[in-house]
Scaffold this motif. Structure first.
Motif, PDB file in Angstrom:
ATOM      1  N   SER A  40       3.942   2.349  -9.195  1.00 55.80           N
ATOM      2  CA  SER A  40       5.178   2.472  -8.443  1.00 55.80           C
ATOM      3  C   SER A  40       6.043   3.554  -9.076  1.00 55.80           C
ATOM      4  CB  SER A  40       5.912   1.127  -8.410  1.00 55.80           C
ATOM      5  OG  SER A  40       6.999   1.155  -7.515  1.00 55.80           O
ATOM      6  N   PHE A  41       7.228   3.748  -8.506  1.00 54.25           N
ATOM      7  CA  PHE A  41       8.164   4.739  -9.035  1.00 54.25           C
ATOM      8  C   PHE A  41       9.573   4.272  -8.696  1.00 54.25           C
ATOM      9  CE2 PHE A  41       9.495   8.892 -10.485  1.00 54.25           C
ATOM     10  CZ  PHE A  41       8.414   9.354 -11.217  1.00 54.25           C
ATOM     11  N   GLY A  42      10.522   4.637  -9.552  1.00 52.36           N
ATOM     12  CA  GLY A  42      11.889   4.214  -9.317  1.00 52.36           C
ATOM     13  C   GLY A  42      12.860   4.948 -10.205  1.00 52.36           C
TER      14      GLY A  42
ATOM     15  N   VAL B 144      20.755   8.430 -15.292  1.00 50.89           N
ATOM     16  CA  VAL B 144      19.861   8.033 -14.206  1.00 50.89           C
ATOM     17  C   VAL B 144      18.624   8.921 -14.248  1.00 50.89           C
ATOM     18  CG1 VAL B 144      19.621   7.724 -11.727  1.00 50.89           C
ATOM     19  CG2 VAL B 144      21.838   7.311 -12.825  1.00 50.89           C
ATOM     20  N   THR B 145      17.459   8.294 -14.427  1.00 51.66           N
ATOM     21  CA  THR B 145      16.229   9.059 -14.623  1.00 51.66           C
ATOM     22  C   THR B 145      15.124   8.547 -13.717  1.00 51.66           C
ATOM     23  OG1 THR B 145      16.819   9.286 -16.963  1.00 51.66           O
ATOM     24  CG2 THR B 145      14.549   9.845 -16.332  1.00 51.66           C
ATOM     25  N   PRO B 146      14.530   9.417 -12.879  1.00 56.09           N
ATOM     26  CA  PRO B 146      13.329   9.015 -12.140  1.00 56.09           C
ATOM     27  C   PRO B 146      12.216   8.664 -13.120  1.00 56.09           C
ATOM     28  CG  PRO B 146      14.272  11.032 -11.231  1.00 56.09           C
ATOM     29  CD  PRO B 146      14.968  10.777 -12.532  1.00 56.09           C
ATOM     30  N   SER B 147      11.498   7.576 -12.820  1.00 56.78           N
ATOM     31  CA  SER B 147      10.526   7.093 -13.790  1.00 56.78           C
ATOM     32  C   SER B 147       9.385   6.342 -13.107  1.00 56.78           C
ATOM     33  CB  SER B 147      11.211   6.144 -14.783  1.00 56.78           C
ATOM     34  OG  SER B 147      10.294   5.567 -15.678  1.00 56.78           O
ATOM     35  N   PRO B 148       8.137   6.514 -13.599  1.00 57.75           N
ATOM     36  CA  PRO B 148       7.039   5.674 -13.098  1.00 57.75           C
ATOM     37  C   PRO B 148       7.256   4.228 -13.512  1.00 57.75           C
ATOM     38  CG  PRO B 148       6.313   6.995 -14.958  1.00 57.75           C
ATOM     39  CD  PRO B 148       7.692   7.475 -14.620  1.00 57.75           C
ATOM     40  N   MET B 149       6.825   3.315 -12.658  1.00 56.16           N
ATOM     41  CA  MET B 149       6.997   1.888 -12.913  1.00 56.16           C
ATOM     42  C   MET B 149       5.755   1.141 -12.455  1.00 56.16           C
ATOM     43  SD  MET B 149      11.002   1.318 -11.786  1.00 56.16           S
ATOM     44  CE  MET B 149      12.285   2.309 -12.563  1.00 56.16           C
TER      45      MET B 149
ATOM     46  N   THR C 256       0.818  -1.224   0.000  1.00 52.94           N
ATOM     47  CA  THR C 256       0.000   0.000   0.000  1.00 52.94           C
ATOM     48  C   THR C 256       0.848   1.269   0.000  1.00 52.94           C
ATOM     49  OG1 THR C 256      -0.152  -0.097   2.431  1.00 52.94           O
ATOM     50  CG2 THR C 256      -1.920  -1.142   1.169  1.00 52.94           C
ATOM     51  N   ARG C 257       2.143   1.149  -0.166  1.00 53.65           N
ATOM     52  CA  ARG C 257       3.005   2.335  -0.172  1.00 53.65           C
ATOM     53  C   ARG C 257       2.609   3.252  -1.330  1.00 53.65           C
ATOM     54  NH1 ARG C 257       9.495   2.852  -0.900  1.00 53.65           N
ATOM     55  NH2 ARG C 257       9.700   4.844   0.196  1.00 53.65           N
ATOM     56  N   PRO C 258       2.352   4.535  -1.070  1.00 53.82           N
ATOM     57  CA  PRO C 258       1.889   5.424  -2.144  1.00 53.82           C
ATOM     58  C   PRO C 258       2.991   5.718  -3.154  1.00 53.82           C
ATOM     59  CG  PRO C 258       2.169   6.641  -0.091  1.00 53.82           C
ATOM     60  CD  PRO C 258       2.341   5.190   0.247  1.00 53.82           C
ATOM     61  N   ALA C 259       2.610   5.773  -4.422  1.00 49.46           N
ATOM     62  CA  ALA C 259       3.579   6.054  -5.483  1.00 49.46           C
ATOM     63  C   ALA C 259       4.211   7.428  -5.297  1.00 49.46           C
ATOM     64  CB  ALA C 259       2.905   5.947  -6.844  1.00 49.46           C
ATOM     65  N   SER C 260       3.474   8.367  -4.693  1.00 43.19           N
ATOM     66  CA  SER C 260       4.020   9.713  -4.491  1.00 43.19           C
ATOM     67  C   SER C 260       5.239   9.687  -3.570  1.00 43.19           C
ATOM     68  CB  SER C 260       2.944  10.634  -3.913  1.00 43.19           C
ATOM     69  OG  SER C 260       2.460  10.112  -2.679  1.00 43.19           O
ATOM     70  N   ALA C 261       5.216   8.821  -2.561  1.00 43.74           N
ATOM     71  CA  ALA C 261       6.361   8.710  -1.662  1.00 43.74           C
ATOM     72  C   ALA C 261       7.573   8.150  -2.399  1.00 43.74           C
ATOM     73  CB  ALA C 261       6.004   7.822  -0.475  1.00 43.74           C
ATOM     74  N   MET C 262       7.341   7.166  -3.268  1.00 39.63           N
ATOM     75  CA  MET C 262       8.440   6.594  -4.043  1.00 39.63           C
ATOM     76  C   MET C 262       8.952   7.589  -5.081  1.00 39.63           C
ATOM     77  SD  MET C 262       7.032   2.706  -4.513  1.00 39.63           S
ATOM     78  CE  MET C 262       5.279   3.068  -4.499  1.00 39.63           C
TER      79      MET C 262
END
Length: 466
Positions: A403-405, A382-387, A355-361
């Protein structure tokens, strides 16, 4: 002519002060074995003419012995950073236990426990009794027993209830999961005969009904938790199969696989049938895992009718498959978290990661990107990206989580995703990501704040590209 370097003897080196700390830390026998290994390598260099005198100094030899001892004594099972995007990753140990559960396990490791001792009357107890009341309370089952994983639970259930008889299963549910675990093979090992009904994509109630004979021992449903058949499909609900079984005075067994104790949809997650719903639908015995959606230790839980569970517990294999006090301590502590549903999503690690919010990631990715870029240099972008994360371990195979990473994409001809994966695996705490679309993806769902500092601290230690 320059004389050949002289290699000191084993006895001389063991008396040298350079090796004294190693003898104290690792013991004389281990240090001596490592020393002989190093000296053998030096003699090989001497014969090839590549040995220098500097390499034969006691301090230099002691340094090599220390490296050999550290490699030999390093634990094979070590913590890693799971940045694959798969929360319940079978190869990385599946569910993570909450700290309060870990503390109960630590207590069980260091103290005598009433594992099979009844504190009420002072007689011998049943280890299952430590958790069965909790399990029955959470599932609505009459009775329960515990074995070491769900594969064992299925094997034991079939061996106890269907040996020498026929088991009717839909062809579309004859699953194979990791490690070549196949339902037909387990049936053969349990001494029962498989009767397939229906087709791969469509099975009807009359298929089960027609298959029932004087040789039928039970009807079985297998939850297809690690794949999904879509399109022109038909399956028979648990309640309907249970009704057919009961009309023929037969038990109905469900291998639920992952097995959740709560309504996942209530937490904004993809829906999954619960154990309690399966019991309420008429299943007489249900088997499921402890270290998947339940979020506890590796275990196989068998719940259901009291008389059938009693038969299962009497089977000779039960003792071979039983769990020890550490598993029971972890399982009891995990189940007690479910008695407080209002805090479950925070206290149960597995559910908290789900349940970790994507906004936090996303915020985490933007904070980590420049640090990782500095560590990797200009060969990488290195690029922040939705996953998209997945639950894993066969649970909800067609559903994913926002998710995000970080995407690590080669920015030079010498940069290699395969080599970067190997470099990250060589860190003090290895970093495991996933190769996808020509880049290395580091999904941050499982990198919680408590571990972020450790992750950042080792970035300067990433081995250089070769």
């Amino acid at each position: 002519m320059i004389p050949s370097p002289r290699i000191p003897s084993v006895d001389a080196l063991l008396r040298d002060a350079a090796l004294a700390p190693l003898l104290a830390d690792y013991g004389r026998s281990s240090a001596t074995a490592a020393l002989r290994q190093v000296l053998d390598a030096l003699r090989a260099q001497l014969r090839s003419g590549t040995l220098s005198a500097a390499h034969t100094a006691p301090a230099a030899i002691a340094a090599q012995v220390q490296q050999a001892l550290e490699r030999r004594h390093a634990p094979r099972l070590k913590p890693v950073f799971n940045l694959t995007g798969t929360v319940l990753h079978t190869n990385l140990g599946r569910a993570l236990l909450p700290q309060e559960v870990v503390e109960r396990v630590a207590q069980a490791m260091t103290s005598p426990m009433n594992l099979e001792y009844d504190l009420e009357d002072g007689g011998r107890g049943d280890r299952d009794d430590l958790v069965t009341d909790l399990i029955c309370q959470l599932t609505g089952a009459e009775a329960a027993t515990i074995v070491n994983n769900n594969a064992a639970a299925v094997l034991l259930t079939l061996g106890a209830l269907a040996a020498g008889g026929e088991v009717v299963v839909s062809r579309g549910e004859l699953v194979e999961i990791g490690g070549a675990f196949r339902i037909p093979d387990i049936m053969a090992q349990a001494g029962c005969r498989l009767v397939e009904v229906g087709t791969t994509n469509r099975t009807h109630a009359h298929d089960y009904e027609r298959a029932i004979s004087e040789h039928t021992a039970l009807l079985m449903k297998v939850h297809t938790s690690n794949y999904a058949i879509q399109g022109f499909t038909t399956s028979v609900a648990d309640a309907e199969v249970a009704a057919l079984a009961h009309a023929a005075s037969l038990p109905m067994v469900v291998d639920l696989g992952s097995g959740t104790l709560v309504d996942m949809a209530a937490y904004g997650l993809p829906p999954e049938v619960t154990v309690a719903h399966t019991i309420a639908s008429g299943a007489d015995v249900v088997t499921f895992s402890g270290d998947k959606l339940l979020g506890g230790p590796q275990a196989g839980l068998i719940v259901g009718r009291k008389d059938l569970i009693a038969r299962i517990k009497r089977h000779p294999l039960k003792r071979a498959l039983r769990v020890g006090k550490l598993t029971l301590a972890a399982l009891e502590a995990t189940l007690r978290l479910y008695q407080h549903p209002e805090t479950l999503a925070q206290r149960l690690t597995t559910l908290r990661l789900f349940t970790r919010p994507a906004s936090a990631m996303q915020a985490q990715a933007h904070a980590l990107a420049p640090l990782l870029q500095t560590a990797l240099g200009s060969d990488w972008q290195v690029t922040p990206s939705p996953m998209r994360s997945q639950i894993g371990s066969g649970a909800l195979p067609v559903d994913s989580l926002d998710s995000f990473g970080l995407q690590l994409r080669p920015a030079s001809k010498t940069a290699s995703v395969t080599q970067l994966q190997e470099r990250l695996r060589r860190l003090p705490r290895p970093v495991i990501g996933r190769a996808q679309e020509g880049a290395l993806w580091l999904d941050l769902r499982c990198l919680e704040a408590a571990e972020q500092d450790e992750f950042v601290a080792q970035l300067p230690s990433i081995p250089a590209q070769t």
